[in-house]
Design a protein around this motif. Structure first.
Motif, PDB file in Angstrom:
ATOM      1  N   SER A  11       0.812  -1.218   0.000  1.00  0.00           N
ATOM      2  CA  SER A  11       0.000   0.000   0.000  1.00  0.00           C
ATOM      3  C   SER A  11       0.850   1.275   0.000  1.00  0.00           C
ATOM      4  O   SER A  11       0.308   2.369  -0.101  1.00  0.00           O
ATOM      5  N   ASP A  12       2.176   1.153   0.134  1.00  0.00           N
ATOM      6  CA  ASP A  12       3.042   2.324   0.222  1.00  0.00           C
ATOM      7  C   ASP A  12       3.219   3.019  -1.124  1.00  0.00           C
ATOM      8  O   ASP A  12       3.313   2.382  -2.165  1.00  0.00           O
ATOM      9  N   TYR A  13       3.268   4.339  -1.060  1.00  0.00           N
ATOM     10  CA  TYR A  13       3.693   5.165  -2.188  1.00  0.00           C
ATOM     11  C   TYR A  13       5.062   5.714  -1.805  1.00  0.00           C
ATOM     12  O   TYR A  13       5.218   6.289  -0.725  1.00  0.00           O
ATOM     13  N   VAL A  14       6.046   5.538  -2.665  1.00  0.00           N
ATOM     14  CA  VAL A  14       7.396   6.013  -2.390  1.00  0.00           C
ATOM     15  C   VAL A  14       7.882   6.841  -3.575  1.00  0.00           C
ATOM     16  O   VAL A  14       7.788   6.412  -4.728  1.00  0.00           O
ATOM     17  N   ALA A  15       8.390   8.025  -3.277  1.00  0.00           N
ATOM     18  CA  ALA A  15       8.871   8.944  -4.308  1.00  0.00           C
ATOM     19  C   ALA A  15      10.398   8.953  -4.337  1.00  0.00           C
ATOM     20  O   ALA A  15      11.052   8.631  -3.338  1.00  0.00           O
ATOM     21  N   GLU A  16      10.926   9.348  -5.480  1.00  0.00           N
ATOM     22  CA  GLU A  16      12.369   9.503  -5.648  1.00  0.00           C
ATOM     23  C   GLU A  16      12.604  10.671  -6.590  1.00  0.00           C
ATOM     24  O   GLU A  16      11.917  10.804  -7.603  1.00  0.00           O
ATOM     25  N   ALA A  17      13.562  11.520  -6.260  1.00  0.00           N
ATOM     26  CA  ALA A  17      13.957  12.621  -7.139  1.00  0.00           C
ATOM     27  C   ALA A  17      15.314  12.266  -7.732  1.00  0.00           C
ATOM     28  O   ALA A  17      16.238  11.912  -7.002  1.00  0.00           O
ATOM     29  N   PHE A  18      15.417  12.344  -9.042  1.00  0.00           N
ATOM     30  CA  PHE A  18      16.664  12.022  -9.731  1.00  0.00           C
ATOM     31  C   PHE A  18      17.499  13.293  -9.847  1.00  0.00           C
ATOM     32  O   PHE A  18      17.351  14.066 -10.787  1.00  0.00           O
ATOM     33  N   CYS A  63      11.458  12.849 -11.568  1.00  0.00           N
ATOM     34  CA  CYS A  63      11.117  12.195 -10.310  1.00  0.00           C
ATOM     35  C   CYS A  63      10.210  11.005 -10.600  1.00  0.00           C
ATOM     36  O   CYS A  63       9.653  10.891 -11.692  1.00  0.00           O
ATOM     37  N   SER A  64      10.097  10.128  -9.625  1.00  0.00           N
ATOM     38  CA  SER A  64       9.275   8.939  -9.826  1.00  0.00           C
ATOM     39  C   SER A  64       8.450   8.652  -8.578  1.00  0.00           C
ATOM     40  O   SER A  64       8.760   9.115  -7.480  1.00  0.00           O
ATOM     41  N   LEU A  65       7.409   7.874  -8.793  1.00  0.00           N
ATOM     42  CA  LEU A  65       6.540   7.408  -7.717  1.00  0.00           C
ATOM     43  C   LEU A  65       6.332   5.919  -7.923  1.00  0.00           C
ATOM     44  O   LEU A  65       6.052   5.474  -9.041  1.00  0.00           O
ATOM     45  N   ARG A  66       6.507   5.148  -6.863  1.00  0.00           N
ATOM     46  CA  ARG A  66       6.218   3.708  -6.883  1.00  0.00           C
ATOM     47  C   ARG A  66       5.054   3.453  -5.943  1.00  0.00           C
ATOM     48  O   ARG A  66       4.982   4.034  -4.864  1.00  0.00           O
ATOM     49  N   HIS A  67       4.166   2.588  -6.362  1.00  0.00           N
ATOM     50  CA  HIS A  67       3.063   2.174  -5.487  1.00  0.00           C
ATOM     51  C   HIS A  67       3.242   0.689  -5.234  1.00  0.00           C
ATOM     52  O   HIS A  67       2.864  -0.151  -6.065  1.00  0.00           O
ATOM     53  N   GLU A  70       3.164  -2.676  -7.551  1.00  0.00           N
ATOM     54  CA  GLU A  70       2.191  -2.669  -8.633  1.00  0.00           C
ATOM     55  C   GLU A  70       2.553  -1.762  -9.793  1.00  0.00           C
ATOM     56  O   GLU A  70       2.635  -2.203 -10.927  1.00  0.00           O
ATOM     57  N   CYS A  71       2.706  -0.488  -9.526  1.00  0.00           N
ATOM     58  CA  CYS A  71       2.873   0.509 -10.580  1.00  0.00           C
ATOM     59  C   CYS A  71       3.975   1.490 -10.234  1.00  0.00           C
ATOM     60  O   CYS A  71       4.267   1.722  -9.062  1.00  0.00           O
ATOM     61  N   VAL A  81       5.339   8.836 -17.535  1.00  0.00           N
ATOM     62  CA  VAL A  81       5.240   7.455 -18.013  1.00  0.00           C
ATOM     63  C   VAL A  81       4.820   6.584 -16.843  1.00  0.00           C
ATOM     64  O   VAL A  81       5.407   6.664 -15.765  1.00  0.00           O
ATOM     65  N   ARG A  82       3.806   5.765 -17.069  1.00  0.00           N
ATOM     66  CA  ARG A  82       3.364   4.819 -16.034  1.00  0.00           C
ATOM     67  C   ARG A  82       3.655   3.410 -16.528  1.00  0.00           C
ATOM     68  O   ARG A  82       3.361   3.059 -17.669  1.00  0.00           O
ATOM     69  N   GLU A  83       4.241   2.602 -15.642  1.00  0.00           N
ATOM     70  CA  GLU A  83       4.463   1.181 -15.903  1.00  0.00           C
ATOM     71  C   GLU A  83       3.672   0.397 -14.880  1.00  0.00           C
ATOM     72  O   GLU A  83       3.872   0.557 -13.679  1.00  0.00           O
TER      73      GLU A  83
END
Length: 122
Positions: A11-18, A63-67, A70-71, A81-83
């Motif tokens: 259930s976690d959302y985790v962000a990252e800034a490149f 930047c990115s977001l992971r859920h 899942e995505c 872009v969503r994967e």
């Protein structure tokens, strides 16, 4: 604050800034309600068939977001872009809403403003 992928729950959302080259990029947890807002922003964006480029190897590249597992979303230069489950979709975000909202969730002083483009700093 650096969040290891091994500590993530589904259930976690985790962000990252490149922003760094040669050292770990900053990561942080995103409140689930904001994660859902980001998904709403994604759903409002227009589909595109172009490519996303993270640009130069030094400085801010997006930047990115992971859920959970899942995505994931990658936002850079007005494109997101969503994967999800090996399906990749690209959408246009000329106003960079997704990127701005995601970066605004970073804890204070985690992202050095000198690394961020002026149009992304609120």
């Amino acid at each position: 604050m650096d969040i290891s992928k091994s500590n993530e729950r589904p259930s976690d959302y985790v962000a990252e800034a490149f922003i760094f080259s040669g050292r770990r990029n900053p990561t942080w947890k995103v409140d689930p309600s904001v994660g859902r807002q980001l998904e709403d922003v994604w759903n409002s964006l227009l589909p595109s068939s172009g490519n996303v480029s993270q640009g130069a190897t030094l400085g801010y590249r997006g930047c990115s977001l992971r859920h959970g597992g899942e995505c994931s979303w990658l936002a850079s230069k007005g494109v997101v872009v969503r994967e999800c489950e090996h399906l990749k979709e690209l959408r246009l975000d000329g106003r960079r809403q997704f990127e701005r909202l995601l970066l605004s969730t970073a804890p204070p002083d985690l992202l050095p403003s000198s690394f961020l483009p002026s149009e992304l700093i609120s």
